[in-house]
Design a protein around this motif. Structure first.
Motif, PDB file in Angstrom:
ATOM      1  N   ASP A 162      16.249  -7.951  25.072  1.00 26.20           N
ATOM      2  CA  ASP A 162      16.457  -6.374  24.771  1.00 26.20           C
ATOM      3  C   ASP A 162      17.916  -5.958  25.295  1.00 26.20           C
ATOM      4  O   ASP A 162      18.323  -5.916  26.220  1.00 26.20           O
ATOM      5  N   PRO A 163      18.672  -5.652  24.091  1.00 28.22           N
ATOM      6  CA  PRO A 163      20.212  -5.260  24.320  1.00 28.22           C
ATOM      7  C   PRO A 163      20.187  -4.065  25.498  1.00 28.22           C
ATOM      8  O   PRO A 163      21.358  -3.943  25.906  1.00 28.22           O
ATOM      9  N   ALA A 164      19.233  -3.203  25.368  1.00 25.53           N
ATOM     10  CA  ALA A 164      19.143  -2.073  26.143  1.00 25.53           C
ATOM     11  C   ALA A 164      17.994  -2.005  27.406  1.00 25.53           C
ATOM     12  O   ALA A 164      17.747  -1.056  27.980  1.00 25.53           O
ATOM     13  N   GLY A 165      17.604  -3.421  27.513  1.00 29.26           N
ATOM     14  CA  GLY A 165      16.698  -3.543  28.575  1.00 29.26           C
ATOM     15  C   GLY A 165      17.291  -3.005  30.040  1.00 29.26           C
ATOM     16  O   GLY A 165      18.302  -3.263  30.322  1.00 29.26           O
ATOM     17  N   LYS A 166      16.322  -2.664  30.712  1.00 31.12           N
ATOM     18  CA  LYS A 166      16.434  -2.268  32.092  1.00 31.12           C
ATOM     19  C   LYS A 166      16.200  -3.210  33.097  1.00 31.12           C
ATOM     20  O   LYS A 166      16.529  -3.128  34.454  1.00 31.12           O
ATOM     21  N   ALA A 167      15.351  -4.069  32.979  1.00 35.28           N
ATOM     22  CA  ALA A 167      14.862  -5.104  33.963  1.00 35.28           C
ATOM     23  C   ALA A 167      15.770  -6.316  33.783  1.00 35.28           C
ATOM     24  O   ALA A 167      16.568  -6.501  32.622  1.00 35.28           O
ATOM     25  N   ALA A 168      15.569  -7.328  34.562  1.00 37.98           N
ATOM     26  CA  ALA A 168      16.555  -8.203  34.729  1.00 37.98           C
ATOM     27  C   ALA A 168      16.128  -9.401  33.690  1.00 37.98           C
ATOM     28  O   ALA A 168      16.705  -9.976  33.152  1.00 37.98           O
ATOM     29  N   CYS A 169      14.683  -9.087  33.201  1.00 40.98           N
ATOM     30  CA  CYS A 169      14.280 -10.115  31.987  1.00 40.98           C
ATOM     31  C   CYS A 169      13.428  -9.049  31.198  1.00 40.98           C
ATOM     32  O   CYS A 169      12.227  -8.857  31.439  1.00 40.98           O
ATOM     33  N   HIS A 170      13.969  -8.643  30.058  1.00 45.73           N
ATOM     34  CA  HIS A 170      13.466  -7.720  29.236  1.00 45.73           C
ATOM     35  C   HIS A 170      13.493  -8.162  27.926  1.00 45.73           C
ATOM     36  O   HIS A 170      14.488  -8.260  27.446  1.00 45.73           O
ATOM     37  N   ILE A 171      12.422  -8.428  27.405  1.00 40.77           N
ATOM     38  CA  ILE A 171      12.275  -9.007  25.926  1.00 40.77           C
ATOM     39  C   ILE A 171      11.526  -8.278  25.045  1.00 40.77           C
ATOM     40  O   ILE A 171      10.516  -8.002  25.649  1.00 40.77           O
ATOM     41  N   GLN A 172      11.799  -8.106  24.052  1.00 40.40           N
ATOM     42  CA  GLN A 172      11.038  -7.470  22.825  1.00 40.40           C
ATOM     43  C   GLN A 172      10.585  -8.550  21.882  1.00 40.40           C
ATOM     44  O   GLN A 172      11.178  -9.531  21.426  1.00 40.40           O
ATOM     45  N   VAL A 173       9.349  -8.610  21.581  1.00 39.96           N
ATOM     46  CA  VAL A 173       8.743  -9.435  20.730  1.00 39.96           C
ATOM     47  C   VAL A 173       8.374  -8.694  19.383  1.00 39.96           C
ATOM     48  O   VAL A 173       7.668  -7.751  19.368  1.00 39.96           O
ATOM     49  N   ILE A 174       9.043  -8.788  18.243  1.00 37.75           N
ATOM     50  CA  ILE A 174       9.154  -8.044  17.119  1.00 37.75           C
ATOM     51  C   ILE A 174       8.620  -8.809  15.905  1.00 37.75           C
ATOM     52  O   ILE A 174       9.044  -9.674  15.445  1.00 37.75           O
ATOM     53  N   PRO A 175       7.496  -8.072  15.142  1.00 41.55           N
ATOM     54  CA  PRO A 175       6.928  -8.826  13.929  1.00 41.55           C
ATOM     55  C   PRO A 175       7.954  -8.650  12.851  1.00 41.55           C
ATOM     56  O   PRO A 175       8.637  -7.653  12.764  1.00 41.55           O
ATOM     57  N   ARG A 176       8.309  -9.539  11.934  1.00 39.52           N
ATOM     58  CA  ARG A 176       8.927  -9.625  10.977  1.00 39.52           C
ATOM     59  C   ARG A 176       8.472  -8.605   9.732  1.00 39.52           C
ATOM     60  O   ARG A 176       9.331  -8.180   8.972  1.00 39.52           O
ATOM     61  N   GLN A 177       7.304  -8.497   9.765  1.00 42.91           N
ATOM     62  CA  GLN A 177       6.615  -7.611   8.829  1.00 42.91           C
ATOM     63  C   GLN A 177       6.609  -6.306   9.513  1.00 42.91           C
ATOM     64  O   GLN A 177       6.009  -6.177  10.512  1.00 42.91           O
ATOM     65  N   HIS A 178       7.104  -4.821   8.837  1.00 45.66           N
ATOM     66  CA  HIS A 178       7.083  -3.886   9.587  1.00 45.66           C
ATOM     67  C   HIS A 178       5.724  -3.221   9.407  1.00 45.66           C
ATOM     68  O   HIS A 178       5.102  -3.203   8.590  1.00 45.66           O
ATOM     69  N   ALA A 179       5.502  -2.901  10.409  1.00 45.21           N
ATOM     70  CA  ALA A 179       3.919  -2.171  10.538  1.00 45.21           C
ATOM     71  C   ALA A 179       4.006  -1.117  11.801  1.00 45.21           C
ATOM     72  O   ALA A 179       4.604  -1.263  12.813  1.00 45.21           O
ATOM     73  N   SER A 180       3.258  -0.032  11.533  1.00 46.23           N
ATOM     74  CA  SER A 180       3.029   1.107  12.635  1.00 46.23           C
ATOM     75  C   SER A 180       2.364   0.670  13.868  1.00 46.23           C
ATOM     76  O   SER A 180       2.444   1.010  15.022  1.00 46.23           O
TER      77      SER A 180
ATOM     78  N   ASP B  73       2.919   1.032  19.772  1.00 50.06           N
ATOM     79  CA  ASP B  73       2.674   1.041  18.428  1.00 50.06           C
ATOM     80  C   ASP B  73       2.578   2.592  17.941  1.00 50.06           C
ATOM     81  O   ASP B  73       2.801   3.428  18.802  1.00 50.06           O
ATOM     82  N   ALA B  74       2.758   2.834  16.707  1.00 47.50           N
ATOM     83  CA  ALA B  74       2.651   4.137  16.152  1.00 47.50           C
ATOM     84  C   ALA B  74       4.167   4.846  16.741  1.00 47.50           C
ATOM     85  O   ALA B  74       5.178   4.373  16.994  1.00 47.50           O
ATOM     86  N   GLU B  75       3.732   5.982  16.653  1.00 47.81           N
ATOM     87  CA  GLU B  75       4.776   7.184  17.282  1.00 47.81           C
ATOM     88  C   GLU B  75       5.115   6.697  18.945  1.00 47.81           C
ATOM     89  O   GLU B  75       6.294   7.158  19.253  1.00 47.81           O
ATOM     90  N   SER B  76       4.375   6.065  19.644  1.00 51.29           N
ATOM     91  CA  SER B  76       4.600   5.637  20.918  1.00 51.29           C
ATOM     92  C   SER B  76       5.709   4.710  21.012  1.00 51.29           C
ATOM     93  O   SER B  76       6.166   4.347  21.950  1.00 51.29           O
ATOM     94  N   ALA B  77       5.881   4.173  19.947  1.00 45.08           N
ATOM     95  CA  ALA B  77       6.938   2.942  19.845  1.00 45.08           C
ATOM     96  C   ALA B  77       8.280   3.362  20.099  1.00 45.08           C
ATOM     97  O   ALA B  77       9.108   2.455  20.498  1.00 45.08           O
ATOM     98  N   TYR B  78       8.592   4.654  19.829  1.00 45.35           N
ATOM     99  CA  TYR B  78       9.982   5.202  19.941  1.00 45.35           C
ATOM    100  C   TYR B  78      11.148   4.574  19.341  1.00 45.35           C
ATOM    101  O   TYR B  78      12.108   4.814  19.401  1.00 45.35           O
ATOM    102  N   GLN B  79      10.677   3.432  18.552  1.00 43.40           N
ATOM    103  CA  GLN B  79      11.786   2.611  17.850  1.00 43.40           C
ATOM    104  C   GLN B  79      11.385   2.703  16.566  1.00 43.40           C
ATOM    105  O   GLN B  79      11.281   1.552  15.987  1.00 43.40           O
ATOM    106  N   GLY B  80      11.542   3.510  15.647  1.00 46.35           N
ATOM    107  CA  GLY B  80      11.292   3.554  14.217  1.00 46.35           C
ATOM    108  C   GLY B  80       9.961   3.261  13.856  1.00 46.35           C
ATOM    109  O   GLY B  80       9.339   2.934  12.751  1.00 46.35           O
ATOM    110  N   ASN B  81       8.901   3.791  14.545  1.00 47.24           N
ATOM    111  CA  ASN B  81       7.489   4.019  14.639  1.00 47.24           C
ATOM    112  C   ASN B  81       7.085   2.501  13.990  1.00 47.24           C
ATOM    113  O   ASN B  81       6.414   2.297  13.039  1.00 47.24           O
TER     114      ASN B  81
END
Length: 107
Positions: free
Chosen positions: A36-54, A93-101
């Protein structure tokens, strides 16, 4: 690799489209995992599906299975390397994702 998306306004879809700017941890046809480029932890990883879904439940079953498999795989790798006694795995998930739903996981 293209993202399956229904709009260009999603920050996570932009990450998937522009991986050359990111430290990629894992990538296949269904999922992208990046530090995660904006991660606050020493090891902060985002796992992102290539298919957009809420939400995780909105993903095609094969993709949802692959996403959760990659989350588990990275969880094990982090645990082995850091010898941490625990790890926070946060589904967004959804609105709680804070990053483009958009559905994704934080580790």
């Amino acid at each position: 690799m293209q993202v399956q998306k229904n709009g260009a306004d999603c920050a996570l879809c932009q990450m998937v489209l522009h991986t050359e700017k990111l430290p990629v941890v894992y990538s296949n046809q269904h999922v992208l995992a990046v530090i995660d480029p904006a991660g606050k932890a020493a090891c902060h990883i985002q796992v992102i599906p290539r298919q957009h879904a809420s939400a995780l439940l909105d993903l095609q079953p094969e993709i949802a299975t692959n996403v959760t498999y990659v989350v588990a795989l990275i969880n094990m790798a982090i645990s082995n390397v850091t010898e941490a006694d625990g790890l926070i795995v946060l589904p967004m998930d959804a609105e709680s994702a804070y990053q483009g739903n958009a559905q994704h996981f934080h580790l």
